[in-house]
Design a protein around this motif. Structure first.
Motif, mmCIF file in Angstrom:
data_model
loop_
_atom_site.group_PDB
_atom_site.id
_atom_site.type_symbol
_atom_site.label_atom_id
_atom_site.label_comp_id
_atom_site.label_asym_id
_atom_site.label_seq_id
_atom_site.Cartn_x
_atom_site.Cartn_y
_atom_site.Cartn_z
ATOM 1 N N SER A 71 0.809 -1.225 0.000
ATOM 2 C CA SER A 71 0.000 0.000 0.000
ATOM 3 C C SER A 71 0.840 1.273 0.000
ATOM 4 O O SER A 71 0.282 2.364 0.021
ATOM 5 N N LYS B 126 -7.821 3.135 2.123
ATOM 6 C CA LYS B 126 -9.155 3.053 1.531
ATOM 7 C C LYS B 126 -10.127 3.959 2.269
ATOM 8 O O LYS B 126 -10.046 4.138 3.491
ATOM 9 N N LYS C 16 -9.678 -2.190 9.325
ATOM 10 C CA LYS C 16 -9.427 -1.895 7.908
ATOM 11 C C LYS C 16 -8.321 -0.859 7.741
ATOM 12 O O LYS C 16 -7.496 -0.953 6.828
ATOM 13 N N GLN D 134 -4.977 -2.447 8.021
ATOM 14 C CA GLN D 134 -4.577 -3.271 6.887
ATOM 15 C C GLN D 134 -3.813 -2.456 5.855
ATOM 16 O O GLN D 134 -3.023 -3.000 5.082
ATOM 17 N N ASP D 135 -4.042 -1.150 5.834
ATOM 18 C CA ASP D 135 -3.361 -0.284 4.868
ATOM 19 C C ASP D 135 -2.140 0.410 5.462
ATOM 20 O O ASP D 135 -1.185 0.702 4.731
ATOM 21 N N ASN E 259 -14.513 7.987 7.264
ATOM 22 C CA ASN E 259 -15.116 6.724 6.831
ATOM 23 C C ASN E 259 -16.363 6.382 7.640
ATOM 24 O O ASN E 259 -17.340 5.853 7.101
ATOM 25 N N THR F 283 -14.349 2.864 -1.138
ATOM 26 C CA THR F 283 -13.552 3.551 -2.154
ATOM 27 C C THR F 283 -12.080 3.210 -1.953
ATOM 28 O O THR F 283 -11.567 3.305 -0.837
ATOM 29 N N ASP F 284 -11.400 2.822 -3.024
ATOM 30 C CA ASP F 284 -9.972 2.557 -2.951
ATOM 31 C C ASP F 284 -9.189 3.864 -3.059
ATOM 32 O O ASP F 284 -9.581 4.790 -3.770
ATOM 33 N N LYS F 285 -8.083 3.929 -2.355
ATOM 34 C CA LYS F 285 -7.141 5.046 -2.452
ATOM 35 C C LYS F 285 -7.819 6.404 -2.291
ATOM 36 O O LYS F 285 -7.509 7.366 -2.992
ATOM 37 N N PHE G 206 -1.316 4.491 0.739
ATOM 38 C CA PHE G 206 -2.691 4.643 0.269
ATOM 39 C C PHE G 206 -3.625 3.992 1.296
ATOM 40 O O PHE G 206 -3.355 2.887 1.783
#
Length: 761
Positions: A221, A243, A410, A413-414, A391, A247-249, A241
């Motif tokens: 990421s 999420k 979440k 995770q990034d 978010n 939505t990604d990035k 990056f």
């Protein structure tokens, strides 16, 4: 090194082995050691990890031995010769003895198994947890960007049994778990890191590009930069990056740049087409450099191939908004808005959620096409909290609920360690609650009449999105869930809530026992003579541009008249807005503190107060006061200023209809001090009338600058400091009606015309 540093900045002239950075307050990254962290750990160390001072390996790769894992096992065996045979024989004897002992223990434990089964299970669980933490020692401590140390957990691929909380139940949910371990349990259940590879960030050529040695982006990421002049290491920056909701990035979470990567950081802004930057740290906090400045103080400055020009700066109480223009030779220039939140204290969270929610509204109001770049110092704690808020509010809008634990998982995770402390996790719940209930309540002036008609609708009108009472009740309920209760202590040992610190002596200085100052906002008086009390029933409140600048206080009691004038002189008051006690019904609790006339000054043992230029202006009596401080035995010899001049507006009515409030505000605006001088608002209880004038003043300033009505956010931010402010829905309605009257009549500030930068904000 040798306690030698710059006498101006405190920056070190040299560091002991194993430490680096301007203040030598960072250990070498896990793969480097020694003087200036210039030596690289042995490749024979597991994961190339070694001690930051000595270079000794934490553990060796297979078939390697020695402090630096420099000895091969085969080499050792050859050098051992015949001694190894004796060692083997000895080892066999030891093993036989151990087997005999273990066998005896096994027989004894079998006999005790049934009677101790339950206790054994519990002990096994505890032992397993302890052993697990022991084996994760290299990741056990994380140097937080706010200076705290947080526990890490082992990687996992999922988190189960999360609970999505309905937004309708969120207030109750927060109140129910405010004193138990629920939030802590949730926080600790989510691993700090996902276990994904982080090889790029620990390469020797990239180590110094990391502000903190153990905050490293995952390879999957991380934000890759374009290589420069074929240098393969020029593609690395400590940024990830992240999420958004579905939505990604949507975001880039980045560390605040240090001097080494300053040009790379600006290059990332250019390459990723960033048009919004959210900055959540100050450049210097508690004497430590938290972020290098990547914009010019004024004019234009070059950062590598990219030039940055500062176009405008708008300073507000808890944040600053800057408009920047980025340009690069041969390419069209780009514009960027930087939102800089300045009120997040180091090693803590903001006292109130309202300022960050207002800040979030600002960020979301500006359109953008690329990812939002969010950074603090390490790019994980404050950064993760803000992205989590974004978010969660998107999730609430889409589903009507918020899953805090899932959002936490979440994020991690990034980028590792996002939302670093349980305090940040708890704070996120409060901010999300305020953010949800204030969503859509900031009204642009072009929509004013339509929205006010909606607010004016009947309480039982089901077609109304929200009327005055519903909006007011929502603000009160949210404050009730997020503001600590303040009351008198039941006994001298009761410290469970904010209270009138100082005990019985100070309780006599409060007119009402249910209106007490939160110590976090109370101005502490300076003792000019030995053993002088520092307490006063007053709170510091923001104005439009300065945090904790103005003051709300009660009309002085006979006991606190001297304390009041100490407040005026010590906190540099330039204007006092006072609501007089009703002269038809004398109030013995209000002490004499003003001159009776130009020929009869007020005087006590500490102050002499004179008045000149007494003027009657409609609802206001206007005075020019000169306050003389007397020099008394034992007074601090450093006190040299003994005279101060200021204005007093004495409001002669307590019937505050919109027309009266607007007239009073005109007088306040005309006499408001500039610079560092403060305005003191005061009334009998220190909240009701003076609170209305304070809030209305901020709202009118925002109307002038922003062309918007931000009533719930401003009311909530002041009620978080003084909960008794705006106590009724009638006062709440009055705020809106004064704004409408001011806009329609253009009576306070003249024409309210578009401000070129305000529309962008």
């Amino acid at each position: 090194m040798n306690n030698s540093c710059s006498h101006v900045t405190g920056e070190c002239y040299g560091c002991f082995d194993g430490y680096w950075d301007s203040f030598c307050d960072h250990e070498c990254n896990t793969t480097s050691y020694g003087e200036g962290c210039r030596q690289t750990c042995s490749v024979n160390c597991v994961n190339q990890l070694c001690h930051h001072e000595t270079g000794f390996c934490n553990s060796c790769n297979e078939s390697r031995l020695g402090d630096f894992c420099e000895i091969g096992r085969q080499q050792e065996d050859e050098s051992g010769g015949g001694a190894s045979i004796l060692a083997v024989v000895g080892a066999l004897v030891v093993i036989l003895v151990i087997l005999a002992v273990v066998g005896g223990i096994f027989i004894w434990r079998n006999r005790k198994q049934k009677s101790t089964e339950k206790r054994k299970d519990e002990n096994d669980i505890h032992l397993s947890n302890w052993t697990f933490r022991f084996h994760t020692a290299p990741f056990e401590e994380c140097e937080a960007e706010n200076g705290e140390v947080t526990a890490a957990s082992a990687p996992t691929n999922s988190v189960t049994d999360t609970i999505a909380v309905s937004v309708q139940e969120l207030k109750t949910y927060i109140q129910q778990h405010s004193v138990d371990s629920h939030f802590l349990d949730q926080f600790l259940s989510v691993p700090m890191t996902s276990g994904s590879p982080q090889t790029c960030g620990v390469l020797p050529e990239n180590i110094k590009k990391n502000r903190y040695k153990n905050i490293i982006p995952y390879d999957a990421s991380r934000v890759p930069l374009l290589t420069v002049d074929g240098e393969k290491d020029s593609d690395y920056i400590n940024a990830s990056f992240v999420k958004g909701y579905m939505t990604d990035k949507a975001f880039i979470a980045s560390q605040g740049p240090n001097d080494i990567v300053l040009n790379d950081f600006v290059r990332m802004l250019w390459e990723q087409k960033i048009d919004k930057v959210v900055m959540l740290t100050n450049l210097i906090e508690e004497g430590k450099k938290k972020c290098s400045m990547y914009w010019p103080v004024e004019g234009e400055e070059e950062f590598g191939d990219v030039s940055v020009r500062l176009l405008t700066t708008h300073v507000f109480a808890e944040y600053t908004i800057r408009h920047l223009r980025l340009s690069k030779s041969g390419e069209p220039c780009r514009h960027l808005t930087q939102f800089h939140f300045t009120a997040w204290p180091d090693k803590s969270v903001p006292e109130s959620p309202w300022g960050l929610v207002d800040f979030h509204h600002r960020v979301m109001a500006v359109p953008g096409s690329g990812p939002v770049l969010v950074h603090c110092s390490a790019g994980v704690g404050r950064t993760g909290t803000f992205i989590g808020l974004c978010n969660l509010l998107k999730e609430a809008e889409a589903t009507g609920s918020m899953d805090f634990q899932s959002v936490l998982w979440k994020l991690r995770q990034d980028r590792m360690h996002t939302i670093q402390t349980v305090e940040q996790y708890k704070y996120l719940h409060k901010v999300a609650l305020v953010g949800y209930y204030t969503a859509g309540t900031i009204i642009n002036v072009k929509d004013m009449h339509f929205r006010l008609a909606d607010l004016e609708s009947d309480e039982d009108n089901s077609t109304s999105s929200r009327n005055y009472k519903q909006e007011f009740d929502a603000v009160v309920e949210v404050c009730d869930a997020t503001v600590p209760k303040i009351r008198e202590p039941i006994n001298e040992g009761d410290q469970t809530v904010y209270q009138n610190l100082g005990g019985t002596a100070n309780r006599r200085k409060d007119r009402l026992s249910n209106i007490l100052p939160n110590p976090a906002y109370r101005p502490d008086l300076t003792a000019a003579v030995p053993h002088e009390d520092t307490y006063i029933n007053a709170v510091l409140v923001p104005n439009l541009t300065k945090n904790g600048h103005d003051i709300l206080t009660q009309l002085p009691l006979p006991l606190t008249v001297t304390d009041f004038w100490r407040l005026v002189t010590q906190f540099n008051a330039g204007l006092i807005v006072a609501f007089a006690a009703d002269s038809d019904q004398p109030d013995e609790t209000v002490g004499d503190f003003l001159p009776k006339s130009e020929t009869e000054p007020f005087e006590n043992d500490r102050f002499l107060v004179e008045t000149k230029h007494h003027t009657e202006r409609g609802l206001v009596s206007e005075f020019t006061l000169t306050v003389h401080k007397k020099i008394v035995p034992g007074m601090d010899s450093s006190i040299t200023e003994t005279k101060k001049t200021l204005a007093l507006l004495l409001c002669k009515t307590s019937e505050l209809d919109p027309e009266s409030v607007l007239e009073l505000q005109e007088q306040i605006s005309f006499r408001r001090p500039t610079g560092s001088s403060r305005t003191i608002y005061m009334c009998r209880n220190g909240a009701d009338h003076c609170g209305l004038m304070c809030v209305q003043s901020i709202l009118l300033d925002r109307l002038k600058f922003d062309q918007c009505l931000a009533v719930p956010v401003v009311v909530g931010s002041i009620k978080a400091i003084r909960p008794q402010v705006i106590p009724t829905v009638d006062q709440y309605k009055c705020l809106y009606r004064v704004l409408k009257l001011a806009y329609d009549s253009q009576n306070v500030y003249g024409n309210v015309t578009d401000v070129s930068s305000a529309s962008e904000i």
